[in-house]
Write a protein that holds these residues in place. Structure first.
Motif, PDB file in Angstrom:
ATOM      1  N   PHE A  85      38.940  26.429  39.174  1.00 41.95           N
ATOM      2  CA  PHE A  85      38.432  26.037  37.996  1.00 41.95           C
ATOM      3  C   PHE A  85      36.968  25.074  38.162  1.00 41.95           C
ATOM      4  O   PHE A  85      37.155  23.865  38.462  1.00 41.95           O
ATOM      5  N   PRO A  86      35.766  25.781  38.160  1.00 43.03           N
ATOM      6  CA  PRO A  86      34.520  24.953  38.065  1.00 43.03           C
ATOM      7  C   PRO A  86      34.721  23.590  36.904  1.00 43.03           C
ATOM      8  O   PRO A  86      35.434  23.997  36.011  1.00 43.03           O
ATOM      9  N   LEU A  87      34.154  22.519  36.963  1.00 39.54           N
ATOM     10  CA  LEU A  87      34.311  21.489  35.851  1.00 39.54           C
ATOM     11  C   LEU A  87      34.087  22.121  34.511  1.00 39.54           C
ATOM     12  O   LEU A  87      34.817  21.954  33.652  1.00 39.54           O
ATOM     13  N   ALA A  88      32.913  22.904  34.439  1.00 35.69           N
ATOM     14  CA  ALA A  88      32.806  23.460  33.072  1.00 35.69           C
ATOM     15  C   ALA A  88      33.785  24.312  32.793  1.00 35.69           C
ATOM     16  O   ALA A  88      34.111  24.555  31.252  1.00 35.69           O
ATOM     17  N   ALA A  89      34.404  25.099  33.536  1.00 34.36           N
ATOM     18  CA  ALA A  89      35.649  26.047  33.102  1.00 34.36           C
ATOM     19  C   ALA A  89      36.774  25.482  32.386  1.00 34.36           C
ATOM     20  O   ALA A  89      37.421  25.579  31.662  1.00 34.36           O
ATOM     21  N   GLY A  90      37.018  24.292  33.180  1.00 37.31           N
ATOM     22  CA  GLY A  90      38.344  23.669  32.882  1.00 37.31           C
ATOM     23  C   GLY A  90      38.071  22.910  31.716  1.00 37.31           C
ATOM     24  O   GLY A  90      38.872  22.818  30.817  1.00 37.31           O
ATOM     25  N   PHE A  91      36.841  22.162  31.485  1.00 40.67           N
ATOM     26  CA  PHE A  91      36.349  21.534  30.326  1.00 40.67           C
ATOM     27  C   PHE A  91      36.406  22.533  29.104  1.00 40.67           C
ATOM     28  O   PHE A  91      36.868  22.087  27.978  1.00 40.67           O
ATOM     29  N   LEU A 132      39.235  30.602  25.410  1.00 42.88           N
ATOM     30  CA  LEU A 132      38.434  31.834  26.135  1.00 42.88           C
ATOM     31  C   LEU A 132      37.092  31.936  25.759  1.00 42.88           C
ATOM     32  O   LEU A 132      35.867  32.106  26.505  1.00 42.88           O
ATOM     33  N   VAL A 133      36.882  31.682  24.387  1.00 40.55           N
ATOM     34  CA  VAL A 133      35.170  31.561  24.115  1.00 40.55           C
ATOM     35  C   VAL A 133      34.606  30.527  24.667  1.00 40.55           C
ATOM     36  O   VAL A 133      33.702  30.518  25.231  1.00 40.55           O
ATOM     37  N   LEU A 134      35.161  29.248  24.414  1.00 40.49           N
ATOM     38  CA  LEU A 134      34.341  28.195  25.112  1.00 40.49           C
ATOM     39  C   LEU A 134      34.297  28.122  26.570  1.00 40.49           C
ATOM     40  O   LEU A 134      33.197  27.811  27.243  1.00 40.49           O
ATOM     41  N   TRP A 142      31.881  32.414  35.765  1.00 43.13           N
ATOM     42  CA  TRP A 142      33.063  32.202  36.073  1.00 43.13           C
ATOM     43  C   TRP A 142      34.022  33.053  35.456  1.00 43.13           C
ATOM     44  O   TRP A 142      34.963  33.646  35.985  1.00 43.13           O
ATOM     45  N   PHE A 143      33.704  33.092  34.168  1.00 44.93           N
ATOM     46  CA  PHE A 143      34.556  33.893  33.099  1.00 44.93           C
ATOM     47  C   PHE A 143      34.701  35.148  33.358  1.00 44.93           C
ATOM     48  O   PHE A 143      35.871  35.788  33.550  1.00 44.93           O
ATOM     49  N   THR A 144      33.500  35.765  33.380  1.00 42.09           N
ATOM     50  CA  THR A 144      33.482  37.206  33.691  1.00 42.09           C
ATOM     51  C   THR A 144      33.898  37.534  34.993  1.00 42.09           C
ATOM     52  O   THR A 144      34.480  38.829  35.231  1.00 42.09           O
ATOM     53  N   ALA A 145      33.882  36.698  36.021  1.00 45.13           N
ATOM     54  CA  ALA A 145      34.521  37.064  37.365  1.00 45.13           C
ATOM     55  C   ALA A 145      36.043  37.053  37.287  1.00 45.13           C
ATOM     56  O   ALA A 145      36.780  37.353  38.171  1.00 45.13           O
ATOM     57  N   THR A 146      36.564  36.219  36.727  1.00 50.92           N
ATOM     58  CA  THR A 146      37.726  35.739  36.414  1.00 50.92           C
ATOM     59  C   THR A 146      38.698  36.717  35.678  1.00 50.92           C
ATOM     60  O   THR A 146      39.781  37.081  35.993  1.00 50.92           O
ATOM     61  N   PHE A 147      38.233  36.534  34.363  1.00 52.59           N
ATOM     62  CA  PHE A 147      39.004  37.424  33.417  1.00 52.59           C
ATOM     63  C   PHE A 147      38.773  38.861  33.284  1.00 52.59           C
ATOM     64  O   PHE A 147      37.826  39.391  32.365  1.00 52.59           O
ATOM     65  N   THR A 148      39.210  39.670  34.045  1.00 53.09           N
ATOM     66  CA  THR A 148      39.018  41.130  34.112  1.00 53.09           C
ATOM     67  C   THR A 148      39.812  41.620  32.686  1.00 53.09           C
ATOM     68  O   THR A 148      40.479  40.799  32.442  1.00 53.09           O
ATOM     69  N   LEU A 149      39.546  42.846  32.417  1.00 53.73           N
ATOM     70  CA  LEU A 149      40.569  43.466  31.272  1.00 53.73           C
ATOM     71  C   LEU A 149      41.767  43.444  31.312  1.00 53.73           C
ATOM     72  O   LEU A 149      42.395  42.860  30.501  1.00 53.73           O
ATOM     73  N   PRO A 150      42.350  43.806  32.407  1.00 54.45           N
ATOM     74  CA  PRO A 150      43.652  43.590  32.606  1.00 54.45           C
ATOM     75  C   PRO A 150      44.402  42.051  32.505  1.00 54.45           C
ATOM     76  O   PRO A 150      45.228  42.145  31.843  1.00 54.45           O
ATOM     77  N   LEU A 151      43.396  41.451  32.942  1.00 54.76           N
ATOM     78  CA  LEU A 151      44.051  39.855  32.915  1.00 54.76           C
ATOM     79  C   LEU A 151      43.758  39.348  31.562  1.00 54.76           C
ATOM     80  O   LEU A 151      44.919  38.634  31.037  1.00 54.76           O
ATOM     81  N   LEU A 152      42.782  39.751  30.836  1.00 50.33           N
ATOM     82  CA  LEU A 152      42.552  39.437  29.470  1.00 50.33           C
ATOM     83  C   LEU A 152      43.941  39.912  28.655  1.00 50.33           C
ATOM     84  O   LEU A 152      44.407  39.319  27.766  1.00 50.33           O
ATOM     85  N   THR A 153      44.176  41.090  28.859  1.00 48.47           N
ATOM     86  CA  THR A 153      45.262  41.901  28.068  1.00 48.47           C
ATOM     87  C   THR A 153      46.450  41.096  28.358  1.00 48.47           C
ATOM     88  O   THR A 153      47.361  40.756  27.409  1.00 48.47           O
ATOM     89  N   VAL A 154      47.121  40.647  29.615  1.00 50.16           N
ATOM     90  CA  VAL A 154      48.263  40.055  29.640  1.00 50.16           C
ATOM     91  C   VAL A 154      48.239  38.652  29.032  1.00 50.16           C
ATOM     92  O   VAL A 154      49.234  38.113  28.710  1.00 50.16           O
ATOM     93  N   VAL A 155      46.903  37.919  29.264  1.00 51.09           N
ATOM     94  CA  VAL A 155      46.891  36.652  28.631  1.00 51.09           C
ATOM     95  C   VAL A 155      47.166  36.875  27.023  1.00 51.09           C
ATOM     96  O   VAL A 155      47.950  36.126  26.595  1.00 51.09           O
ATOM     97  N   LEU A 156      46.762  38.066  26.376  1.00 50.17           N
ATOM     98  CA  LEU A 156      46.903  38.015  24.993  1.00 50.17           C
ATOM     99  C   LEU A 156      48.332  38.360  24.576  1.00 50.17           C
ATOM    100  O   LEU A 156      48.680  38.020  23.538  1.00 50.17           O
TER     101      LEU A 156
END
Ligand code: CTP
Ligand code: K
Ligand code: MG
Length: 180
Positions: A85-91, A132-134, A142-156
């Motif tokens: 988590f880059p600082l901006a991502a964690g925050f 997710l939005v922030l 970071w967001f687009t590299a980390t949260f692929t569509l399958p991962l987003l689906t599992v999260v939701l």
């Protein structure tokens, strides 16, 4: 494959899962809305405090930094690479979780629900959407590299289940006034 997706989803969202729980433990003191009303109802209510919000955000950020430290060890133990988590991502994840929950309280008050009232659906997803939005706004690459569509689906799908389980647990332990 499915296991690594679920583990990665949980890991990537931990900085967003911790803030609400930390806020419950740290809450109290001055409400964010200062007691002010809108249309005869509280803007946010006594359940949204400066102390809870600050404690939740700091706790979520601290979790992100702690995960960064153990990421190499845990990744090699599991045999697949977990995100850092880059600082901006964690925050973004931590503050976004708090803002999503605050936004939900605003909507609850506008729809006549008193503090602590349930709003099924919103209660389980407000903080995920906020986080997710922030994270997307603060750390887009970071967001687009980390949260692929399958991962987003599992999260939701996974988050509402975890939310129900942890809140019932907190209620049984006497930490929360309502089991939602
Ligand atoms: N809390 C806080 N500040 C926040 C979020 C939560 O202080 N930003 C604390 C409050 O003590 C709150 C408790 O955590 O009562 C539980 O949080 P939550 O269920 O989100 O609040 P409710 O009291 O149920 O109020 P609301 O109906 O507005 O959600
Ligand atoms: K809530
Ligand atoms: Mg509540």
């Amino acid at each position: 494959m499915v296991v690594s997706l679920v583990v990665t989803a949980f890991w990537a969202m931990l900085p967003a899962y911790i803030p609400n729980n930390a806020a419950v433990l740290a809450g109290g003191g001055r409400p964010i809305d200062g007691g002010r009303t809108m249309d005869g109802r509280r803007i946010l209510g006594d359940g949204k405090t400066w102390r809870g919000t600050a404690a939740g955000t700091i706790a979520g950020l601290a979790v992100a930094l702690a995960l960064n430290v153990v990421q190499p060890t845990v990744s090699s133990l599991l045999g697949f690479s977990l995100p850092t988590f880059p600082l901006a991502a964690g925050f973004g994840l931590a503050l976004g979780a708090m803002l999503g929950d605050i936004g939900a309280s605003f909507l609850k008050r506008r729809t006549g629900r008193e503090r602590g009232a349930a709003f099924p659906g919103l209660d389980q997803l407000d903080f995920v959407v906020g986080a997710l939005v922030l994270a997307l706004v603060f750390a887009p690459a970071w967001f687009t590299a980390t949260f692929t569509l399958p991962l987003l689906t599992v999260v939701l799908v996974m988050t509402p289940v975890l939310h129900v389980v942890t809140n019932v647990g907190a209620y049984v332990l006497g930490l929360k006034n309502e089991p939602w």
